[in-house]
Design an enzyme around this catalytic site. Structure first.
Site, PDB file in Angstrom:
ATOM      1  N   ILE A  20       4.200   7.012 -14.579  1.00  0.00           N
ATOM      2  CA  ILE A  20       5.350   6.102 -14.503  1.00  0.00           C
ATOM      3  C   ILE A  20       5.290   5.063 -15.627  1.00  0.00           C
ATOM      4  CG2 ILE A  20       6.499   4.357 -13.072  1.00  0.00           C
ATOM      5  CD1 ILE A  20       5.505   6.032 -10.605  1.00  0.00           C
TER       6      ILE A  20
ATOM      7  N   ASP B 165       9.993  -3.901  -5.634  1.00  0.00           N
ATOM      8  CA  ASP B 165      10.458  -2.760  -4.840  1.00  0.00           C
ATOM      9  C   ASP B 165       9.483  -2.497  -3.709  1.00  0.00           C
ATOM     10  OD1 ASP B 165      12.259  -0.493  -4.401  1.00  0.00           O
ATOM     11  OD2 ASP B 165      10.521   0.747  -4.919  1.00  0.00           O
TER      12      ASP B 165
ATOM     13  N   GLU C  63       5.333  -4.555   3.835  1.00  0.00           N
ATOM     14  CA  GLU C  63       6.607  -3.832   3.957  1.00  0.00           C
ATOM     15  C   GLU C  63       6.669  -2.894   5.162  1.00  0.00           C
ATOM     16  OE1 GLU C  63       6.485  -1.658   0.135  1.00  0.00           O
ATOM     17  OE2 GLU C  63       6.436   0.185   1.316  1.00  0.00           O
TER      18      GLU C  63
ATOM     19  N   THR D 155       6.895  -2.228  -9.014  1.00  0.00           N
ATOM     20  CA  THR D 155       7.372  -1.032  -8.296  1.00  0.00           C
ATOM     21  C   THR D 155       6.182  -0.154  -7.933  1.00  0.00           C
ATOM     22  OG1 THR D 155       7.727   0.211 -10.349  1.00  0.00           O
ATOM     23  CG2 THR D 155       9.618  -0.995  -9.487  1.00  0.00           C
ATOM     24  N   SER D 156       4.953  -0.739  -7.942  1.00  0.00           N
ATOM     25  CA  SER D 156       3.768   0.092  -7.662  1.00  0.00           C
ATOM     26  C   SER D 156       3.427   0.050  -6.175  1.00  0.00           C
ATOM     27  CB  SER D 156       2.592  -0.332  -8.542  1.00  0.00           C
ATOM     28  OG  SER D 156       2.162  -1.645  -8.256  1.00  0.00           O
ATOM     29  N   ARG D 157       2.609  -0.906  -5.784  1.00  0.00           N
ATOM     30  CA  ARG D 157       2.264  -1.085  -4.381  1.00  0.00           C
ATOM     31  C   ARG D 157       2.228  -2.574  -4.095  1.00  0.00           C
ATOM     32  NH1 ARG D 157       4.029   3.139  -3.608  1.00  0.00           N
ATOM     33  NH2 ARG D 157       2.987   5.033  -2.906  1.00  0.00           N
TER      34      ARG D 157
ATOM     35  N   HIS E 245      11.638  -0.375  -1.323  1.00  0.00           N
ATOM     36  CA  HIS E 245      10.864   0.823  -1.699  1.00  0.00           C
ATOM     37  C   HIS E 245      11.803   1.997  -1.986  1.00  0.00           C
ATOM     38  CE1 HIS E 245       6.518   2.399  -1.314  1.00  0.00           C
ATOM     39  NE2 HIS E 245       7.189   3.211  -2.112  1.00  0.00           N
ATOM     40  N   GLN E 246      12.756   1.748  -2.877  1.00  0.00           N
ATOM     41  CA  GLN E 246      13.739   2.786  -3.186  1.00  0.00           C
ATOM     42  C   GLN E 246      13.595   3.335  -4.603  1.00  0.00           C
ATOM     43  OE1 GLN E 246      17.478   0.060  -3.174  1.00  0.00           O
ATOM     44  NE2 GLN E 246      17.900   1.506  -4.815  1.00  0.00           N
ATOM     45  N   ALA E 247      12.539   2.894  -5.314  1.00  0.00           N
ATOM     46  CA  ALA E 247      12.431   3.309  -6.721  1.00  0.00           C
ATOM     47  C   ALA E 247      12.366   4.826  -6.864  1.00  0.00           C
ATOM     48  CB  ALA E 247      11.217   2.647  -7.367  1.00  0.00           C
ATOM     49  N   PHE E 248      11.746   5.482  -5.891  1.00  0.00           N
ATOM     50  CA  PHE E 248      11.594   6.943  -5.975  1.00  0.00           C
ATOM     51  C   PHE E 248      12.889   7.678  -5.625  1.00  0.00           C
ATOM     52  CE2 PHE E 248      11.964   8.506  -1.624  1.00  0.00           C
ATOM     53  CZ  PHE E 248      11.994   7.301  -0.922  1.00  0.00           C
TER      54      PHE E 248
HETATM   55  P1  NAD Z   1      -0.659   7.665 -12.187  1.00  0.00           P
HETATM   56  O1  NAD Z   1      -1.885   8.052 -11.459  1.00  0.00           O
HETATM   57  O2  NAD Z   1      -0.017   8.659 -13.098  1.00  0.00           O
HETATM   58  O3  NAD Z   1      -0.929   6.340 -13.045  1.00  0.00           O
HETATM   59  C1  NAD Z   1      -1.626   5.252 -12.538  1.00  0.00           C
HETATM   60  C2  NAD Z   1      -2.375   4.623 -13.696  1.00  0.00           C
HETATM   61  O4  NAD Z   1      -3.032   3.462 -13.201  1.00  0.00           O
HETATM   62  C3  NAD Z   1      -3.457   5.554 -14.292  1.00  0.00           C
HETATM   63  O5  NAD Z   1      -3.290   5.633 -15.685  1.00  0.00           O
HETATM   64  C4  NAD Z   1      -4.746   4.860 -13.889  1.00  0.00           C
HETATM   65  O6  NAD Z   1      -5.790   5.032 -14.856  1.00  0.00           O
HETATM   66  C5  NAD Z   1      -4.294   3.415 -13.819  1.00  0.00           C
HETATM   67  N1  NAD Z   1      -5.232   2.563 -13.107  1.00  0.00           N
HETATM   68  C6  NAD Z   1      -6.083   2.879 -12.100  1.00  0.00           C
HETATM   69  N2  NAD Z   1      -6.826   1.800 -11.764  1.00  0.00           N
HETATM   70  C7  NAD Z   1      -6.418   0.805 -12.571  1.00  0.00           C
HETATM   71  C8  NAD Z   1      -6.823  -0.534 -12.720  1.00  0.00           C
HETATM   72  N3  NAD Z   1      -7.791  -1.057 -11.961  1.00  0.00           N
HETATM   73  N4  NAD Z   1      -6.190  -1.286 -13.643  1.00  0.00           N
HETATM   74  C9  NAD Z   1      -5.234  -0.758 -14.436  1.00  0.00           C
HETATM   75  N5  NAD Z   1      -4.820   0.517 -14.357  1.00  0.00           N
HETATM   76  C10 NAD Z   1      -5.406   1.282 -13.435  1.00  0.00           C
HETATM   77  O7  NAD Z   1       0.354   7.159 -11.077  1.00  0.00           O
HETATM   78  P2  NAD Z   1       1.923   7.018 -11.196  1.00  0.00           P
HETATM   79  O8  NAD Z   1       2.561   8.239 -10.636  1.00  0.00           O
HETATM   80  O9  NAD Z   1       2.279   6.551 -12.552  1.00  0.00           O
HETATM   81  O10 NAD Z   1       2.180   5.855 -10.108  1.00  0.00           O
HETATM   82  C11 NAD Z   1       1.934   4.500 -10.423  1.00  0.00           C
HETATM   83  C12 NAD Z   1       2.167   3.620  -9.208  1.00  0.00           C
HETATM   84  O11 NAD Z   1       3.511   3.743  -8.755  1.00  0.00           O
HETATM   85  C13 NAD Z   1       1.291   3.941  -7.994  1.00  0.00           C
HETATM   86  O12 NAD Z   1       0.900   2.712  -7.391  1.00  0.00           O
HETATM   87  C14 NAD Z   1       2.232   4.606  -7.059  1.00  0.00           C
HETATM   88  O13 NAD Z   1       1.791   4.464  -5.738  1.00  0.00           O
HETATM   89  C15 NAD Z   1       3.508   3.856  -7.342  1.00  0.00           C
HETATM   90  N6  NAD Z   1       4.724   4.549  -6.918  1.00  0.00           N
HETATM   91  C16 NAD Z   1       5.750   3.812  -6.408  1.00  0.00           C
HETATM   92  C17 NAD Z   1       6.927   4.438  -5.997  1.00  0.00           C
HETATM   93  C18 NAD Z   1       8.100   3.666  -5.464  1.00  0.00           C
HETATM   94  O14 NAD Z   1       9.035   4.274  -4.922  1.00  0.00           O
HETATM   95  N7  NAD Z   1       8.125   2.366  -5.580  1.00  0.00           N
HETATM   96  C19 NAD Z   1       7.025   5.833  -6.103  1.00  0.00           C
HETATM   97  C20 NAD Z   1       5.959   6.546  -6.657  1.00  0.00           C
HETATM   98  C21 NAD Z   1       4.810   5.896  -7.062  1.00  0.00           C
END
Ligand code: NAD
Length: 340
Positions: free
Chosen positions: A155, A258, A263, A232-234, A295-298
Site C-alpha cells: 500500500i 480510516d 473501532e 489507513t493502517s491500524r 474502515h472503508q479504505a479497502f
Molecule cells: P505490507 O506487508 O505489504 O507492508 C507493510 C510494510 O510495513 C512492510 O514493508 C513492512 O516491512 C513494514 N513494517 C513492518 N514493521 C514496521 C515497522 N516497525 N516500522 C515501519 N515499517 C514496518 O502490508 P500492506 O498490504 O501494504 O498493508 C499496510 C497496512 O494497511 C497494514 O496495517 C494493513 O493492516 C493495513 N490495511 C488497511 C486496510 C483498510 O481498509 N484501512 C486494508 C488493508 C490493509
C-alpha cells in the site's frame, strides 16, 4: 467445506453467492460478530470465516475448537487480532487474504489527504446551505510538499506512486527498503528525520509492538506545526489521546483516520440512533479538521471480489491439501491484539 460466515454484511453476500458456484462450499451467513458468547453458533462447522473486528482471543479459539472448528478463514490481510498461539495449541489453521487491492487503500488515503487539504467536507455542507464564501477553506499545493510514508510495502508503494504524480518529495521509513519505492525517488530516512521534514505523514505499517502508538506525544512533538497525519493502517499505530491534544494545540493541522484504536465497538454498524459512549471518538468527530471514515479504505468492488475469491480458494485448498499457501503461523506474529 461447511463454513459459518460471521459478521456478514449485505454487500458481501452477493460476492459469496456468485463466486461460491465455482467452489461449492456449504456456506451459512450470520450478522453476529464472533465473540466468546457467539462461538457456540459454530457448532458442526469445520470452518469459521471472520472479519477484522471479530474476536479471536484464546478464550474464543478454545470454544471454537470445542465446537469442532478446524479452520479460521480471515477475510482480511491483517491478523494481529488473532491469538495464533492459541490457534496452534488447539490445532486450528488460520488462513488470510494477503493482498487484495493495495490500490483501494492507497486511493482512499489520497482521498482523505485531499479532502482534508481542500476542506471538501466543509465546502460540501456550506454550498448546500447556499454559503459560497471561501473563508476558512484555503488549502495548500501538494506539489512540492514532503510526504513521509511509514511502511513502504504494497500500500505504501501505491501511495508513493500516486504522490510522485503530484510532484511530492517522498521520504520513507520501513524496517526493509522497497527497491520499487527507491526507483520512484523515495529517500529512506530514520523516523526522526521523517517526522521533522514531512508536511504530511501517512501510515502504512502493520500493528506490532514496535508500531503500537508510533504516533504518540513525542513523535508529534518532532513534527512540523500544521502537519497532516493520515492513518489507513491500524488504529493502534496512533495514540488517540496524543492526537487529540495536538489537534487542540493546533500542532496537527489536519487528521484523517480510516481506523481507530477502539473501532471494534463501532465500525461496520449503523449506530446513528445511539449515543456514542466513547469520549475520544466523540471528541475526534467534533474537530473541523478531522475526517474519520469507518474502515472503508479497502471497500471497492475489485477489492471485495478479490477478498471473497481468495477466501473461498483458501478454504478449498485446506480442504483438498490440508494446507494453504496463505496460512499464518504464530512465529510470524509479534503480538496478538484486539484490533484488526
Ligand atoms: P505490507 O506487508 O505489504 O507492508 C507493510 C510494510 O510495513 C512492510 O514493508 C513492512 O516491512 C513494514 N513494517 C513492518 N514493521 C514496521 C515497522 N516497525 N516500522 C515501519 N515499517 C514496518 O502490508 P500492506 O498490504 O501494504 O498493508 C499496510 C497496512 O494497511 C497494514 O496495517 C494493513 O493492516 C493495513 N490495511 C488497511 C486496510 C483498510 O481498509 N484501512 C486494508 C488493508 C490493509
Amino acid at each position: 467445506m461447511k463454513t459459518l460466515i460471521f459478521s456478514t454484511q449485505d454487500y458481501e453476500r452477493p460476492f459469496f453467492e456468485t463466486l461460491n458456484k465455482d467452489h461449492g462450499h456449504d456456506l451459512t451467513y450470520i450478522e453476529a460478530q464472533l465473540t466468546a458468547d457467539t462461538a457456540s453458533l459454530a457448532r458442526d462447522h469445520a470452518c469459521v470465516c471472520v472479519f477484522v473486528n471479530d474476536t479471536l482471543d484464546a478464550e474464543t479459539i478454545e470454544l471454537l475448537a470445542e465446537e469442532g472448528v478446524k479452520l479460521i478463514a480471515l477475510r482480511s490481510a491483517g491478523f494481529n487480532h488473532v491469538d495464533l498461539e492459541a490457534a496452534g495449541e488447539h490445532g486450528l489453521k488460520v488462513v488470510r487474504v494477503p493482498a487484495y487491492s493495495p490500490h483501494a487503500v492507497a486511493e482512499h488515503t489520497l482521498c482523505l489527504m485531499m479532502a482534508l487539504n481542500r476542506k471538501v467536507h466543509r465546502a460540501y455542507n456550506r454550498v448546500r446551505e447556499g454559503n459560497f464564501a471561501l473563508n476558512g477553506l484555503m488549502g495548500f499545493d501538494v506539489h512540492g510538499k514532503t510526504v513521509g510514508i511509514i511502511g513502504t510495502g504494497k500500500i505504501g508503494e501505491c501511495v508513493a506512486e500516486i504522490l510522485k504524480g503530484f510532484g511530492c518529495r517522498l521520504l520513507g521509513f520501513d524496517v526493509a527498503k522497497n527497491p520499487d519505492c527507491e526507483k520512484l525517488g523515495m529517500e529512506y530516512t530514520d523516523l526522526d528525520t521523517l517526522f521533522k521534514a514531512s508536511d504530511i505523514v501517512t501510515l502504512h505499517c502493520p500493528l506490532t509492538p514496535d508500531t503500537e502508538h508510533l504516533i504518540d506525544e513525542q513523535a508529534i512533538g518532532k513534527m512540523k506545526k500544521g502537519v497532516q497525519i493520515v492513518n489507513t493502517s491500524r488504529g493502534g499505530v496512533v495514540d488517540t489521546s496524543a492526537v487529540i491534544q495536538a489537534l487542540k494545540s493546533e500542532k496537527i493541522g489536519s487528521l484523517g483516520l480510516d481506523v481507530y484504536e477502539e473501532e471494534g465497538d463501532f465500525f461496520f454498524r449503523n449506530l446513528s440512533d445511539k449515543v456514542i459512549q466513547d469520549d475520544q471518538l466523540a471528541r475526534l468527530l467534533t474537530f473541523p479538521n478531522v475526517i474519520v471514515t469507518g474502515h472503508q479504505a479497502f471497500f471497492t468492488h475489485e477489492a471485495l471480489h478479490a477478498i471473497v475469491e481468495t477466501t473461498l480458494a483458501n478454504i478449498r485448498q485446506v480442504e483438498k491439501d490440508g494446507e494453504c499457501e496463505n496460512e499464518v503461523f504464530a512465529e510470524k506474529l509479534v503480538k496478538p491484539d484486539s484490533e484488526s
